[in-house]
Design an enzyme around this catalytic site. Structure first.
Site, PDB file in Angstrom:
ATOM      1  N   CYS A  16       0.856  -1.182   0.000  1.00  0.00           N
ATOM      2  CA  CYS A  16       0.000   0.000   0.000  1.00  0.00           C
ATOM      3  C   CYS A  16       0.891   1.230   0.000  1.00  0.00           C
ATOM      4  O   CYS A  16       1.956   1.224  -0.608  1.00  0.00           O
ATOM      5  CB  CYS A  16      -0.968  -0.020   1.179  1.00  0.00           C
ATOM      6  N   HIS A  31      19.026   8.274  15.199  1.00  0.00           N
ATOM      7  CA  HIS A  31      19.561   7.015  14.695  1.00  0.00           C
ATOM      8  C   HIS A  31      21.070   7.175  14.517  1.00  0.00           C
ATOM      9  O   HIS A  31      21.532   7.824  13.588  1.00  0.00           O
ATOM     10  CB  HIS A  31      18.898   6.677  13.356  1.00  0.00           C
TER      11      HIS A  31
END
Length: 642
Positions: free
Chosen positions: A26, A564
């Site tokens: 999707c 991160h």
């Protein structure tokens, strides 16, 4: 292939290509149907760079990627050898799932590809009706006729579109699905009911059905399949099974044309002879039941019919109620049934408005706007199939609100006196023929307002899960990596401090497509000069990866941060990282959180460039500092409320 290694890692950690029954995608995620979910390494996938998170819902194993999921999807098909098997044949044991989850999975998969066009068509239909109501257009003008064709064509020929998407879902030939849908709306069949019937089946019962044609002597009960949903979905399902049966017995040399030939010859007549009549009779039973309940208690009838109306429409059973309503208008000059289902469309748009206001996902927001507009004019398919039903709870809340609205109509004894328009254009149909605005008229207005407001309030308070990120939409990374507890967002000072000493660079310049594209959030990147990460805000640690290379923090003022350390450093499996806090800890601005050995990480071949992003950036305008060389504790980002 830019995403070849990521695709290989994903395929390996979902259990290998032999464990994949089917895979689609999707907006942001790969949706796998696996033969055995126990073989999937969920924790490894969650920690993998390039994967946002992993979810299990509706019988699907969902690997959330981000905006570049189409490229990853192509790579997965390539490395797994699935490009010629869309979808993969379903074999092996299937996961057991509830009827509701199974139904929603089917509806979401079938309707998702056409949602954008569906919303656009609904808006065009609504605005065209508005132009007529305002006197800007005449319904005989060429402008109106063309706009009407543009807006109405998709709805009228909906079975053709759904034939394509349903066959995709069930693993059949998409063009066979389209051919089935085209047969259902074939224009010449509708003209066959103009004359006298050959005979009538079940005369004198609620199942009385005139027969105008037969197929090989078998009676065919003709009905209008324009805009219908359930018949084509059922036909596509059984058609896919029939097609697979023919594939097994027909020689390869003639499969190209004999498989479609046999499939269409079987499934199309079966649809007209069996599937259509069953839908018709189910609707007739529903219509008679509605009248029976109304005679017992108008309030109960209004609540039941209003609350269930959207479900009834989904299954196409409303065709059994509409004739009853028309008959009431013809024989009595007034009808209570269509009045009782006036409120549901407003309950729907109330729920959609709440979703639009509460969700942080841009895709869902952008779909909610046209769904809301078309719903005002009574076209609720975009709202149902695109927004509320896939999210489940908003759909349930809208049904509850619609039930209350229907009960109000029952209390006031509201009747409709003509077949008016849909949505707000149905209001004039409740004006009594004498011209007076009676309690019946005001009952309809009150029901409309209450359904809208209640649909909004229930969805806003209870229909989006426990937090702003818990809806079944496109979740942010912080909310789905660590049992995230939501905080209340305050609109006051929002300054994010630098968590490192080092050099700041634009996020778009880092060598990681997921972060550089902004798919996971907006912010900057820092090349640290020393291996210490300090907290950029005061708040709570909501995500600390086991490998210690990434941390999520929700600030007290509501900003959601993801830091991160380095790129692809998850592969170090925690080596060279030392955490001084734990998930769930409260941290203060400037507190040392993680230490890491920069030199060892670089020696191992990894880039230490670190993204510092705000995952709920849609709420803010981000203004980064103009300084390039920065120190921890200095201003890094100013978050200005939009």
């Amino acid at each position: 292939m830019k995403y070849e290694q990521l695709a290989k890692d994903i395929v390996e950690n979902v259990g290998g290509k032999d464990n994949i029954r089917r895979v689609v995608h999707c907006v942001t995620r790969l949706r796998f149907q696996l033969k055995d979910e126990g073989k999937a390494n969920t924790n490894v996938l969650k920690e993998m760079d390039g994967v946002v998170t992993v979810m299990k819902s509706g019988g699907q194993y969902q690997v959330v990627i981000g905006n570049h999921v189409p490229d990853v999807y192509k790579a997965v098909l390539e490395v797994a050898g699935l490009q010629a098997q869309a979808p993969v044949e379903e074999d092996g044991p299937k996961e057991k799932k509830g009827l509701l989850n199974g139904f929603i999975d089917i509806v979401s998969s079938i309707f998702f590809p056409v949602l954008g066009v569906l919303a656009a068509a609904g808006m065009i239909k609504g605005f065209n009706a508005l132009f007529i109501a305002l006197g800007w257009l005449d319904n005989t003008s060429g402008t109106y006729q063309i706009l009407n064709a543009v807006g109405d064509a998709l709805f009228h020929f909906f079975p053709i579109f759904l034939g394509y998407t349903a066959m995709t879902k069930f693993g059949g030939n998409k063009f066979i699905g389209m051919a089935i849908g085209a047969a259902l709306v074939y224009p010449s069949l509708s003209t066959l009911t103009a004359g006298d019937p050959l005979y009538t089946l079940f005369a004198g019962t609620m199942f009385e059905s005139p027969v105008y044609i037969t197929f090989l002597g078998i009676p065919v009960i003709l009905m209008s399949y324009a805009s219908s949903v359930i018949p084509i979905i059922l036909a596509a399902y059984f058609g896919s099974k029939i097609e697979k049966g023919f594939k097994k017995v027909i020689p390869d040399v003639v499969k190209l044309f004999l498989v479609p030939f046999g499939t269409l010859l079987v499934i199309v007549p079966v649809t007209f002879i069996v599937i259509g009549p069953i839908a018709t009779w189910a609707g007739q039973i529903l219509g008679q039941s509605t009248i029976w309940i109304y005679n017992l208690s108008p309030i109960a009838a209004g609540a039941v019919l209003g609350g269930l109306w959207q479900v009834i429409v989904i299954f196409g059973l409303h065709w059994g109620i509409v004739p009853v309503a028309i008959n009431n208008l013809m024989t009595m000059g007034a009808d209570p049934i269509l009045a009782m289902v006036f409120a549901p469309s407003f309950a729907q748009i109330g729920a959609v408005l709440a979703v639009w206001m509460k969700t942080k996902q841009q895709k869902l927001k952008s779909l909610s706007i046209p769904a809301f507009i078309s719903g005002i004019f009574g076209v609720t398919e975009p709202a149902i199939y695109g927004v509320t039903l896939p999210l489940k709870k908003p759909f349930i809340m809208s049904c509850i609100a619609a039930a209350v609205g229907g009960g109000i109509v029952g209390i006031t004894g509201t009747h409709g006196y003509l077949l008016g328009g849909l949505g707000i254009f149905a209001i004039p149909s409740f004006i009594h023929p004498t011209g007076g605005l009676t309690i019946e008229f005001w009952g309809a207005i009150i029901a409309m307002a209450v359904a809208f407001v209640l649909g909004f309030i229930l969805t806003y308070l209870f229909g989006m899960g426990k937090g702003r990120n818990s809806e079944k939409g496109e979740e942010t990374v912080v909310a789905n990596t660590a049992n995230h507890k939501e905080t209340t967002v305050k609109v006051n000072n929002k300054v994010v401090f630098s968590p490192f000493n080092g050099q700041m660079i634009p996020l778009s310049e880092i060598n990681d497509a997921a972060f550089a594209s902004g798919a996971l959030g907006a912010g900057v990147a820092i090349v640290p000069s020393e291996g210490k990460l300090f907290s950029p805000v005061t708040g709570t640690v909501t995500a600390l990866f086991p490998t210690k290379h990434a941390i999520g923090i929700v600030a007290d003022d509501g900003a959601e941060m993801l830091i991160h350390i380095g790129l692809d450093t998850v592969q170090l499996e925690g080596k060279y990282f030392t955490a001084h806090i734990a998930q769930g800890d409260r941290v203060e601005k400037g507190q040392l959180l993680i230490e890491f050995d920069i030199e060892q990480i670089r020696t191992a071949g990894f880039d230490v460039t670190t993204p510092v992003i705000v995952t709920n950036h849609e709420r803010y305008k981000l203004v980064p500092t103009t300084e390039k060389q920065i120190k921890h504790g200095f201003d890094l980002l100013e978050l200005q409320a939009k």
